[in-house]
Design an enzyme around this catalytic site. Structure first.
Site, PDB file in Angstrom:
ATOM      1  N   GLU A  43       0.847  -1.186   0.000  1.00  0.00           N
ATOM      2  CA  GLU A  43       0.000   0.000   0.000  1.00  0.00           C
ATOM      3  C   GLU A  43       0.889   1.245   0.000  1.00  0.00           C
ATOM      4  O   GLU A  43       1.933   1.287   0.661  1.00  0.00           O
ATOM      5  CB  GLU A  43      -0.883   0.007   1.245  1.00  0.00           C
ATOM      6  CG  GLU A  43      -1.836   1.181   1.328  1.00  0.00           C
ATOM      7  CD  GLU A  43      -2.720   1.141   2.566  1.00  0.00           C
ATOM      8  OE1 GLU A  43      -3.840   1.665   2.508  1.00  0.00           O
ATOM      9  OE2 GLU A  43      -2.286   0.588   3.608  1.00  0.00           O
ATOM     10  N   LYS A 118      -9.717   0.895  -2.703  1.00  0.00           N
ATOM     11  CA  LYS A 118      -9.903   0.334  -1.364  1.00  0.00           C
ATOM     12  C   LYS A 118     -11.339   0.525  -0.886  1.00  0.00           C
ATOM     13  O   LYS A 118     -11.859   1.640  -0.834  1.00  0.00           O
ATOM     14  CB  LYS A 118      -8.923   1.018  -0.408  1.00  0.00           C
ATOM     15  CG  LYS A 118      -8.859   0.452   0.995  1.00  0.00           C
ATOM     16  CD  LYS A 118      -7.771   1.174   1.785  1.00  0.00           C
ATOM     17  CE  LYS A 118      -7.623   0.655   3.192  1.00  0.00           C
ATOM     18  NZ  LYS A 118      -6.539   1.370   3.924  1.00  0.00           N
ATOM     19  N   CYS A 159      -4.958  -3.566   2.721  1.00  0.00           N
ATOM     20  CA  CYS A 159      -4.736  -3.275   4.139  1.00  0.00           C
ATOM     21  C   CYS A 159      -5.966  -3.530   5.028  1.00  0.00           C
ATOM     22  O   CYS A 159      -6.270  -4.670   5.361  1.00  0.00           O
ATOM     23  CB  CYS A 159      -4.221  -1.853   4.287  1.00  0.00           C
ATOM     24  SG  CYS A 159      -3.392  -1.527   5.872  1.00  0.00           S
TER      25      CYS A 159
END
Length: 277
Positions: A43, A118, A159
């Protein structure tokens, strides 16, 4: 036996896109030299900047970002599939001023094969008094994404997504055999949860997990956990970084192991409808 040589790159990304490219490129070249056909970065591969004002001023669109452009050219030069775990990017249609935290799967010709923004954004008030609001800086994605990779189907996550197991189940049921979890975990949450979450997602889905991470003390003052991992579909750790220094991990993934794990524990086929409490 069908083997896929995969690599994850652990970074300590600086707060400048050109410096970020110079930081990651040698490790990608090393991975390709070691035979990796699929290379994954963490990330924030293109920039990490904790100061929101400075970050907003530095962000570029996908087409204009020098790190993204450099990585696409590098993938084409090396003839590999490269997952830019995420790039922090200005959005062309950002009426609300928010950016994108976006995974980009780049093919061996340098073309972008898939994009994933995301889904789950980290908004929390920590016991230390620190207030984190990713949703103030980034617009969430709207769709889960799988894409064809070299000898596998790849599921894309980023993440904080790792804390939402239903997403991983959906990716596996859509055919994902390898799921990427590029991350920049904080040190407290990384020490407590990183390894167990990754192994749990592998076991639940019967998929390989590729988890490239940011690690160490960054120029912007943040500290990230590192300990990048490659986990097999039975939950076995195939490779793990010993600490938070920039490094490279590779592993030969036996793709037949996915079918074996899912046959031994066929939980993906055993969902039942039930009344919610």
């Amino acid at each position: 036996m069908s083997l896929l040589c995969a690599a994850v790159v652990q970074l300590r990304t600086p707060a400048d896109q050109r410096e970020a490219f110079d930081h990651v490129a040698p490790l990608i070249r090393q991975a390709a030299a070691e035979g990796a056909a699929l290379i994954c970065t963490p990330e924030g591969t293109n920039i990490l900047q904790r100061d929101r004002g400075r970050l907003a001023a530095a962000l570029r669109t996908e087409a204009a970002d020098p790190c993204v452009s450099g990585l696409r050219a590098l993938a084409a030069e090396l003839g590999v599939h490269l997952l830019i775990g995420s790039a922090l990017l200005a959005r062309e249609d950002a009426a609300d001023g928010r950016a994108a935290n976006r995974s980009l799967l780049v093919g061996p010709d340098g073309a972008v094969l898939a994009r994933y923004d995301k889904l789950h954004l980290f908004d929390v008030d920590l016991p230390t008094g620190e207030r984190v609001r990713e949703s103030e800086a980034y617009a969430p994605g709207a769709a889960a994404v799988t894409a064809p990779g070299p000898g596998c189907r790849l599921g894309l996550t980023i993440c904080y997504d790792v804390r939402f197991p239903h997403l991983y189940r959906d990716l596996a049921r859509a055919g994902a055999e390898v799921i990427a979890v590029p991350s920049a975990f904080t040190r407290p949450t990384g020490e407590a949860h990183w390894s167990v979450l990754l192994r749990a997602r592998a076991i639940e889905t019967g998929a390989f997990i590729l988890a490239p991470a940011q690690g160490g003390l960054h120029p912007d003052g943040r500290s990230t956990w590192g300990r990048s991992m490659i986990v097999g579909p039975w939950g076995e750790v195939l490779a793990e970084a010993p600490g938070d220094e920039p490094c490279l991990l590779t592993a030969a993934l036996d793709m037949a192991a996915v079918a074996r794990a899912r046959a031994a524990i066929p939980a993906l086929r055993h969902d039942r409808e039930y009344a919610r409490p």
